[in-house]
Structures are given as structure tokens and as C-alpha cells.
Design a protein around this motif. Structure first.
Motif, PDB file in Angstrom:
ATOM      1  N   LEU A  47      18.544 -26.967-150.910  1.00 10.19           N
ATOM      2  CA  LEU A  47      19.040 -25.600-150.743  1.00 10.19           C
ATOM      3  C   LEU A  47      17.913 -24.591-150.575  1.00 10.19           C
ATOM      4  CD1 LEU A  47      21.307 -23.535-150.641  1.00 10.19           C
ATOM      5  CD2 LEU A  47      21.338 -23.510-153.146  1.00 10.19           C
ATOM      6  N   ALA A  48      16.845 -24.743-151.326  1.00  7.69           N
ATOM      7  CA  ALA A  48      15.728 -23.801-151.201  1.00  7.69           C
ATOM      8  C   ALA A  48      15.189 -23.793-149.774  1.00  7.69           C
ATOM      9  CB  ALA A  48      14.622 -24.165-152.186  1.00  7.69           C
ATOM     10  N   GLU A  49      15.103 -24.978-149.159  1.00  6.96           N
ATOM     11  CA  GLU A  49      14.643 -25.060-147.778  1.00  6.96           C
ATOM     12  C   GLU A  49      15.642 -24.395-146.832  1.00  6.96           C
ATOM     13  OE1 GLU A  49      12.984 -29.106-146.731  1.00  6.96           O
ATOM     14  OE2 GLU A  49      13.865 -29.516-148.700  1.00  6.96           O
ATOM     15  N   ALA A  50      16.936 -24.627-147.089  1.00  2.00           N
ATOM     16  CA  ALA A  50      17.968 -24.041-146.231  1.00  2.00           C
ATOM     17  C   ALA A  50      17.930 -22.521-146.287  1.00  2.00           C
ATOM     18  CB  ALA A  50      19.349 -24.555-146.651  1.00  2.00           C
ATOM     19  N   LEU A  51      17.769 -21.963-147.487  1.00  2.00           N
ATOM     20  CA  LEU A  51      17.716 -20.510-147.628  1.00  2.00           C
ATOM     21  C   LEU A  51      16.458 -19.934-146.995  1.00  2.00           C
ATOM     22  CD1 LEU A  51      19.079 -19.953-151.249  1.00  2.00           C
ATOM     23  CD2 LEU A  51      20.275 -19.629-149.077  1.00  2.00           C
ATOM     24  N   ALA A  52      15.354 -20.662-147.131  1.00  2.00           N
ATOM     25  CA  ALA A  52      14.118 -20.207-146.491  1.00  2.00           C
ATOM     26  C   ALA A  52      14.292 -20.175-144.979  1.00  2.00           C
ATOM     27  CB  ALA A  52      12.953 -21.121-146.883  1.00  2.00           C
ATOM     28  N   ALA A  56      14.021 -16.922-142.651  1.00  2.00           N
ATOM     29  CA  ALA A  56      13.069 -16.878-141.539  1.00  2.00           C
ATOM     30  C   ALA A  56      13.751 -16.588-140.211  1.00  2.00           C
ATOM     31  CB  ALA A  56      12.310 -18.202-141.456  1.00  2.00           C
ATOM     32  N   LEU A  57      14.996 -17.046-140.056  1.00  2.00           N
ATOM     33  CA  LEU A  57      15.733 -16.847-138.808  1.00  2.00           C
ATOM     34  C   LEU A  57      16.444 -15.504-138.745  1.00  2.00           C
ATOM     35  CD1 LEU A  57      17.192 -20.447-138.411  1.00  2.00           C
ATOM     36  CD2 LEU A  57      15.436 -19.386-136.984  1.00  2.00           C
ATOM     37  N   GLY A  58      16.304 -14.697-139.786  1.00  2.00           N
ATOM     38  CA  GLY A  58      16.845 -13.345-139.747  1.00  2.00           C
ATOM     39  C   GLY A  58      18.324 -13.222-140.012  1.00  2.00           C
ATOM     40  N   PHE A  59      18.924 -14.188-140.722  1.00  2.00           N
ATOM     41  CA  PHE A  59      20.347 -14.086-141.032  1.00  2.00           C
ATOM     42  C   PHE A  59      20.596 -12.832-141.880  1.00  2.00           C
ATOM     43  CE2 PHE A  59      20.525 -18.153-139.276  1.00  2.00           C
ATOM     44  CZ  PHE A  59      21.828 -18.620-139.228  1.00  2.00           C
ATOM     45  N   ALA A  60      21.661 -12.121-141.543  1.00  3.01           N
ATOM     46  CA  ALA A  60      22.000 -10.902-142.280  1.00  3.01           C
ATOM     47  C   ALA A  60      22.623 -11.202-143.630  1.00  3.01           C
ATOM     48  CB  ALA A  60      22.961 -10.048-141.456  1.00  3.01           C
ATOM     49  N   GLY A  61      23.251 -12.370-143.754  1.00  4.75           N
ATOM     50  CA  GLY A  61      23.886 -12.720-145.009  1.00  4.75           C
ATOM     51  C   GLY A  61      24.157 -14.203-145.103  1.00  4.75           C
ATOM     52  N   VAL A  62      24.263 -14.696-146.325  1.00  3.18           N
ATOM     53  CA  VAL A  62      24.553 -16.105-146.599  1.00  3.18           C
ATOM     54  C   VAL A  62      25.578 -16.165-147.716  1.00  3.18           C
ATOM     55  CG1 VAL A  62      23.643 -18.325-147.390  1.00  3.18           C
ATOM     56  CG2 VAL A  62      22.213 -16.832-145.967  1.00  3.18           C
ATOM     57  N   LEU A  68      26.568 -25.157-155.271  1.00  9.77           N
ATOM     58  CA  LEU A  68      25.321 -24.535-154.842  1.00  9.77           C
ATOM     59  C   LEU A  68      25.192 -23.122-155.405  1.00  9.77           C
ATOM     60  CD1 LEU A  68      24.800 -25.668-151.145  1.00  9.77           C
ATOM     61  CD2 LEU A  68      24.167 -26.801-153.271  1.00  9.77           C
ATOM     62  N   ALA A  69      26.320 -22.464-155.644  1.00  7.54           N
ATOM     63  CA  ALA A  69      26.287 -21.140-156.263  1.00  7.54           C
ATOM     64  C   ALA A  69      25.950 -21.235-157.752  1.00  7.54           C
ATOM     65  CB  ALA A  69      27.635 -20.441-156.088  1.00  7.54           C
ATOM     66  N   ASP A  70      26.314 -22.366-158.377  1.00  7.21           N
ATOM     67  CA  ASP A  70      26.118 -22.515-159.815  1.00  7.21           C
ATOM     68  C   ASP A  70      24.655 -22.703-160.199  1.00  7.21           C
ATOM     69  OD1 ASP A  70      28.864 -22.410-159.986  1.00  7.21           O
ATOM     70  OD2 ASP A  70      29.107 -24.584-160.062  1.00  7.21           O
ATOM     71  N   LYS A  71      23.907 -23.428-159.359  1.00  7.39           N
ATOM     72  CA  LYS A  71      22.505 -23.729-159.680  1.00  7.39           C
ATOM     73  C   LYS A  71      21.618 -23.454-158.470  1.00  7.39           C
ATOM     74  CE  LYS A  71      23.665 -27.173-163.187  1.00  7.39           C
ATOM     75  NZ  LYS A  71      23.505 -28.591-163.623  1.00  7.39           N
ATOM     76  N   PRO A  72      21.487 -22.193-158.095  1.00 12.03           N
ATOM     77  CA  PRO A  72      20.677 -21.855-156.927  1.00 12.03           C
ATOM     78  C   PRO A  72      19.190 -21.949-157.243  1.00 12.03           C
ATOM     79  CG  PRO A  72      21.412 -19.859-157.989  1.00 12.03           C
ATOM     80  CD  PRO A  72      22.057 -21.003-158.735  1.00 12.03           C
ATOM     81  N   PRO A  73      18.349 -22.017-156.215  1.00 16.29           N
ATOM     82  CA  PRO A  73      16.902 -22.025-156.459  1.00 16.29           C
ATOM     83  C   PRO A  73      16.446 -20.687-157.030  1.00 16.29           C
ATOM     84  CG  PRO A  73      17.360 -21.771-154.117  1.00 16.29           C
ATOM     85  CD  PRO A  73      18.665 -22.084-154.784  1.00 16.29           C
ATOM     86  N   ALA A  74      15.281 -20.686-157.627  1.00 18.02           N
ATOM     87  CA  ALA A  74      14.762 -19.490-158.291  1.00 18.02           C
ATOM     88  C   ALA A  74      14.124 -18.551-157.267  1.00 18.02           C
ATOM     89  CB  ALA A  74      13.750 -19.876-159.349  1.00 18.02           C
TER      90      ALA A  74
END
Length: 289
Positions: A47-52, A56-62, A68-74
Motif C-alpha cells: 500500500l505504501a508503494e501504491a500511495l506513493a 507522484a502521478l498527481g491524483f487529486a484523491g484516493v 487497508l483503511a484500518d492499517k495504513p502506512p505511516a
């Protein structure tokens, strides 16, 4: 100025049966926005890689789904609520960076508005996993009289209680309402609700194979004075919902909370007010209810 369309996405471990994509596309269309909404599957440990990548691709929202919502990366950029609960339901681009937020608690308050706000309510929280930290957080913030956390794991219940008690202590100088936060013993097939409970909130944070057993345990404790909220989502009523209705309790499924949570995410991304009816119709069409 870029002529590229704004992009948002849903990220989860399994998104095929989730109505969120369908709901958000309907909401964006209703708002008249020619945005692109995509869905991606990823394992929790990626998930940390996916969010990065989304950053980087400029997504306005995720929008994050399920576990994945319960234990997100720091991630560094979070709202104060997300820092308290340790959960992230959605991320919004602010000053060029995706910031995490947790909309679960506010969504519950919105979904229960017709039954009053949580101020002074006595609430039992069934299950200390999943959305439990978010629900306890908002109940304390809103001045509930009691938040009793019941879970088969006393350690897990204690962790949620401790986090909520810490918030209560921090809020004490500003809030004269005293919120009692404590664990509630739940031993096997025995659970005794406190006196004068107003709301019973099920996080459904246990294996589905336990649904029938848990409904049988809880049902004898319920009556027509209770409002029972089951955060589980499905095309059929859950065993708990059926058992609660059979005892005369007012029953609310997880759909109104999902609608509010999704609306809050889209509003954060777009700055526009979302019509909840559009989201609910889309969810019901997708689920066939």
C-alpha cells in the motif's frame, strides 16, 4: 496550466464487489465534473508503494477500502483525527501532497442524525477491530455519556478504550461533559449490556462465520428502546439486523454510513456538496437491494 483531467481512485485488496467505484462515478457525473475515477487492487504490504505512486502521478484523491483503511502506512501528512484513530478512509491533495483523513466517525454521526446527536448517549460498541477506534473517537468528541467497548479479545478492547480515554483527557478542559469510556466483558456466549443503553454499534469486525452465533448472543439483550447500527454492507440483512428487528429494536444497516463516508471523501476532493440520494441510489442499484 495542464489540460489533463483530474484523477481519483479506489485502492483495496479486493475491489470487485465493492459499490464505491459505481457510487463515486455517479456522484462526479451528478456534479458535472469530467474527472476520471479508477480502481486498483493491491496487497496491504504494497500500500505504501501504491500511495506513493498515486501521489507522484498527481491524483487529486484516493479512497481506501476495508482493511487497508484500518492499517495504513505511516504517511507524514494526516489530519488530527486520522492521527488519533490510526485509520485513513481517504486522502486529498493539499499543497501538492496527499493528506490522509478518517471520515468514519463523522459519517456515523451523519447517518444517525435522525436519532439525535451522540451528546449524552450511552453507547455499546461491539467489536474492537475495524472501525472501532474511529467510532469511539467521534463519540467521545461529541460528548457521549458512555462508550462501552465489547470484544472477545480483552487486550483489543483495552487498546480502543485507552485511545479514547486519552482523547477524553485531552478534551476535558474544553468540555464539561464527562464521557465514561470502559471495556465491557464479552466471554464466549455471554454478554450483558449496561443499563439504559441508547445505541448499539456493531463494527462487524469478526469472521462472517461468527455472524449467526454473535447475533444469538446479543439478541436477548435488545429491546425496543435500542437503536442498533450494523456497519456491515451486503445485499441481505445480517443475522444481527434480523435478530435485533425481532426484538423490536430500531435497525440501521451499514449503507447510510457508507454513503456519508463516500460523500465526505468526494466533497473533500472537489469542494462541492454531494447529493446523498445519488450515492444511495447507486449503491442500492449495485447491490441489488
Amino acid at each position: 496550466m495542464s489540460n489533463l483531467l483530474e484523477k481519483c481512485c479506489l485502492i483495496g485488496e479486493s475491489v470487485g464487489g465493492d459499490p464505491t467505484h459505481f457510487m463515486i462515478e455517479r456522484a462526479l457525473d451528478d456534479l458535472g465534473l469530467d474527472w476520471r475515477f479508477l480502481s486498483f487492487e493491491t496487497a496491504a504490504d504494497r500500500l505504501a508503494e501504491a500511495l506513493a505512486g498515486a501521489d507522484a502521478l498527481g491524483f487529486a484523491g484516493v479512497r481506501l477500502r476495508g482493511t487497508l483503511a484500518d492499517k495504513p502506512p505511516a504517511i507524514a501528512s494526516r489530519t488530527e483525527r486520522a492521527r488519533r484513530t490510526g485509520r485513513i478512509t481517504h486522502l486529498t491533495r493539499h499543497d501538492g501532497v496527499l493528506q490522509g483523513d478518517d471520515a468514519t466517525g463523522p459519517a456515523l454521526v451523519e447517518a444517525l442524525a435522525e436519532f439525535g446527536d451522540p451528546t449524552g448517549k450511552r453507547v455499546v460498541l461491539l467489536g474492537a477491530g475495524g472501525a472501532a477506534p474511529s467510532i469511539a473517537d467521534v463519540l467521545v468528541e461529541c460528548g457521549a455519556a458512555l462508550v462501552a467497548v465489547a470484544d472477545a479479545s480483552s487486550d483489543r478492547a483495552a487498546a480502543v478504550v485507552l485511545a479514547a480515554q486519552t482523547q477524553r483527557s485531552d478534551a476535558a478542559p474544553k468540555d464539561s461533559l464527562a464521557c465514561e469510556v470502559r471495556p465491557l466483558a464479552w466471554e464466549g456466549d455471554w454478554l450483558d449490556l449496561p443499563d439504559h443503553v441508547d445505541w448499539v454499534v456493531s463494527t462487524a469486525s469478526w469472521p462472517k462465520s461468527d455472524n449467526e452465533r454473535i447475533a444469538k448472543v446479543i439478541a436477548p439483550e435488545l429491546n425496543d428502546s435500542h437503536v442498533v447500527i450494523d456497519l456491515g454492507i451486503g445485499s441481505n440483512r445480517s443475522p444481527l439486523q434480523l435478530a435485533a428487528a425481532g426484538r423490536g429494536a430500531t435497525v440501521i444497516g451499514g449503507l447510510p454510513v457508507l454513503v456519508a463516508k463516500t460523500a465526505l471523501a468526494v466533497e473533500a476532493w472537489t469542494g462541492l456538496e454531494v447529493d446523498r440520494a445519488v450515492l444511495r441510489d447507486a449503491a442500492e442499484e449495485f447491490l441489488g437491494v
